[in-house]
Design an enzyme around this catalytic site. Structure first.
Site, PDB file in Angstrom:
ATOM      1  N   ARG A 136      89.677  -5.262   0.621  1.00 52.08           N
ATOM      2  CA  ARG A 136      88.636  -5.895   1.427  1.00 52.08           C
ATOM      3  C   ARG A 136      88.763  -7.406   1.255  1.00 52.08           C
ATOM      4  O   ARG A 136      89.277  -7.890   0.243  1.00 52.08           O
ATOM      5  CB  ARG A 136      87.247  -5.443   0.978  1.00 52.08           C
ATOM      6  CG  ARG A 136      86.976  -3.948   1.140  1.00 52.08           C
ATOM      7  CD  ARG A 136      85.560  -3.621   0.680  1.00 52.08           C
ATOM      8  NE  ARG A 136      85.215  -2.221   0.881  1.00 52.08           N
ATOM      9  CZ  ARG A 136      85.366  -1.267  -0.044  1.00 52.08           C
ATOM     10  NH1 ARG A 136      85.871  -1.585  -1.232  1.00 52.08           N
ATOM     11  NH2 ARG A 136      85.020  -0.020   0.210  1.00 52.08           N
ATOM     12  N   LYS A 160      83.292  -2.678  -3.788  1.00 50.54           N
ATOM     13  CA  LYS A 160      81.978  -2.503  -3.177  1.00 50.54           C
ATOM     14  C   LYS A 160      81.124  -1.558  -4.009  1.00 50.54           C
ATOM     15  O   LYS A 160      81.581  -0.506  -4.443  1.00 50.54           O
ATOM     16  CB  LYS A 160      82.153  -1.940  -1.767  1.00 50.54           C
ATOM     17  CG  LYS A 160      80.908  -1.991  -0.906  1.00 50.54           C
ATOM     18  CD  LYS A 160      81.255  -1.578   0.514  1.00 50.54           C
ATOM     19  CE  LYS A 160      80.041  -1.663   1.419  1.00 50.54           C
ATOM     20  NZ  LYS A 160      80.368  -1.269   2.807  1.00 50.54           N
ATOM     21  N   HIS A 225      89.974  -7.237   8.056  1.00 49.28           N
ATOM     22  CA  HIS A 225      89.606  -5.815   8.050  1.00 49.28           C
ATOM     23  C   HIS A 225      90.537  -5.000   8.943  1.00 49.28           C
ATOM     24  O   HIS A 225      90.792  -3.821   8.662  1.00 49.28           O
ATOM     25  CB  HIS A 225      88.153  -5.642   8.500  1.00 49.28           C
ATOM     26  CG  HIS A 225      87.468  -4.499   7.810  1.00 49.28           C
ATOM     27  ND1 HIS A 225      87.252  -4.472   6.444  1.00 49.28           N
ATOM     28  CD2 HIS A 225      86.986  -3.327   8.280  1.00 49.28           C
ATOM     29  CE1 HIS A 225      86.647  -3.342   6.113  1.00 49.28           C
ATOM     30  NE2 HIS A 225      86.479  -2.623   7.203  1.00 49.28           N
ATOM     31  N   ARG A 228      93.385  -4.126   6.849  1.00 46.99           N
ATOM     32  CA  ARG A 228      93.009  -3.028   5.945  1.00 46.99           C
ATOM     33  C   ARG A 228      93.080  -1.697   6.695  1.00 46.99           C
ATOM     34  O   ARG A 228      93.576  -0.693   6.176  1.00 46.99           O
ATOM     35  CB  ARG A 228      91.598  -3.281   5.401  1.00 46.99           C
ATOM     36  CG  ARG A 228      90.988  -2.145   4.569  1.00 46.99           C
ATOM     37  CD  ARG A 228      89.675  -2.640   3.978  1.00 46.99           C
ATOM     38  NE  ARG A 228      88.772  -1.570   3.596  1.00 46.99           N
ATOM     39  CZ  ARG A 228      88.776  -0.977   2.402  1.00 46.99           C
ATOM     40  NH1 ARG A 228      89.673  -1.328   1.499  1.00 46.99           N
ATOM     41  NH2 ARG A 228      87.897  -0.039   2.113  1.00 46.99           N
ATOM     42  N   HIS A 251      86.428   4.126  -0.961  1.00 49.96           N
ATOM     43  CA  HIS A 251      85.320   4.712  -0.211  1.00 49.96           C
ATOM     44  C   HIS A 251      84.529   5.660  -1.104  1.00 49.96           C
ATOM     45  O   HIS A 251      85.106   6.547  -1.742  1.00 49.96           O
ATOM     46  CB  HIS A 251      85.845   5.497   1.003  1.00 49.96           C
ATOM     47  CG  HIS A 251      86.390   4.631   2.081  1.00 49.96           C
ATOM     48  ND1 HIS A 251      87.267   5.097   3.044  1.00 49.96           N
ATOM     49  CD2 HIS A 251      86.197   3.313   2.370  1.00 49.96           C
ATOM     50  CE1 HIS A 251      87.579   4.106   3.864  1.00 49.96           C
ATOM     51  NE2 HIS A 251      86.944   3.020   3.480  1.00 49.96           N
ATOM     52  N   TYR A 260      90.009   7.770   9.897  1.00 51.65           N
ATOM     53  CA  TYR A 260      91.407   7.466  10.196  1.00 51.65           C
ATOM     54  C   TYR A 260      92.165   8.679  10.723  1.00 51.65           C
ATOM     55  O   TYR A 260      93.217   8.529  11.332  1.00 51.65           O
ATOM     56  CB  TYR A 260      92.102   6.915   8.945  1.00 51.65           C
ATOM     57  CG  TYR A 260      91.546   5.584   8.529  1.00 51.65           C
ATOM     58  CD1 TYR A 260      91.838   4.427   9.247  1.00 51.65           C
ATOM     59  CD2 TYR A 260      90.679   5.478   7.446  1.00 51.65           C
ATOM     60  CE1 TYR A 260      91.303   3.208   8.891  1.00 51.65           C
ATOM     61  CE2 TYR A 260      90.141   4.258   7.069  1.00 51.65           C
ATOM     62  CZ  TYR A 260      90.450   3.134   7.799  1.00 51.65           C
ATOM     63  OH  TYR A 260      89.904   1.927   7.449  1.00 51.65           O
TER      64      TYR A 260
END
Length: 285
Positions: A136, A160, A225, A228, A251, A260
């Site tokens: 990120r 995150k 992003h 990414r 995630h 995806y």
């Protein structure tokens, strides 16, 4: 509570704080004791907003009132009056492998200049880590100077929500980082220093778009992003396991990673036709 118990990221805390302050202002400072009717009127003022924004605002208020009830600060929860807009997760924007090649070719052209410009070395290290490791933007610009070792093909970082994860670092990326780090003072805190802190996300965004323009790609199609997303999509196309991809991307929920699988449905159909146990029993086309 969000920070201590939920491990919410700084950007999430800032967004929730802004939503709650705006709601409080709209209710004359009486958000904490607002009833369902007042909350309904507040939500009526969101008609012009996008479904995603409404969903975020409603989520912030639901979490707020849930906290008040859990801590015994009020007996009822008026958040049932809030809307529940259906939000459909958009497919991620990606770049093709050929477009990625064009971006790196543009960097290589710059690195051919002798002596190489330190800013070009920095750009090379940034792009190798963005596309090669799927970081990120915030994670990338805040990497400590000594975090990436020449003889260690991974990086352990806190991403995150304060969650730690192991991120693979390619040989190319480690070489690019080593070339750039030679230009960073040894007593610097950050790998990508800028002023008294590190490179900002805004500046990273500008660098990415400028390189896209130089590579003949519309700048509005490229962002940190998007790179990414390209990292994740190209790995999946190459046969990466979804759980492994989830871990690399950081995630918390695999449902986020599963987006995806919708990007290249043609490849997934071919995968089933070629590798499913029943494939041998299927009639020839």
């Amino acid at each position: 509570m969000l920070a201590a118990e939920r491990g919410a990221a700084r950007n999430t805390l800032a967004a929730y704080g802004t939503d709650l302050r705006l709601a409080s202002q709209a209710l004359g400072g009486h958000l904490g004791d607002a009833d369902a009717a007042a909350i309904g009127r507040l939500a009526d003022g969101w008609d012009a907003l996008s479904p995603a924004t409404v969903a975020r605002k409603a989520a912030a208020l639901r979490r707020f009132f849930g906290f008040l009830v859990d801590d015994g600060l009020r007996a009822d929860d008026p958040s049932d009056a809030l809307p529940r807009p259906g939000t459909r997760r958009a497919l991620p924007k990606i770049l093709s492998a050929a477009e990625i090649d064009r971006l790196f070719a543009a960097i290589d052209d710059r690195l051919k200049r002798m002596p190489p410009d330190p800013l070009d070395l920095r750009l090379s290290a940034l792009f190798e880590l963005l596309y090669g490791s799927g970081l990120r933007a915030t994670e990338l610009v805040s990497i400590p100077r000594a975090a990436i070792h020449p003889d260690r093909p991974f990086l352990i970082l806190k991403g995150k929500g304060g969650r730690e994860r192991l991120v693979p670092i390619s040989d190319r990326a480690r070489a690019a980082v080593a070339a750039w780090r030679a230009n960073v003072p040894e007593d610097a805190t950050w790998l990508f220093p800028s002023g008294k802190s590190h490179l900002s996300r805004v500046r990273l965004y500008q660098l990415v778009r400028a390189l896209a323009a130089a590579a003949g790609i519309p700048p509005d199609r490229v962002s940190p992003h998007v790179l990414r997303h390209a990292f994740a999509t190209h790995l999946l196309e190459g046969g990466a396991d979804l759980r492994a991809l989830q871990a690399m991307l950081g995630h918390a929920d695999i449902a986020t990673t599963e987006i995806y699988t919708h990007v290249d449905s043609r490849r997934l159909v071919e995968l089933v036709n070629q590798r499913h146990p029943l494939a041998e029993l299927m009639p020839p086309s």
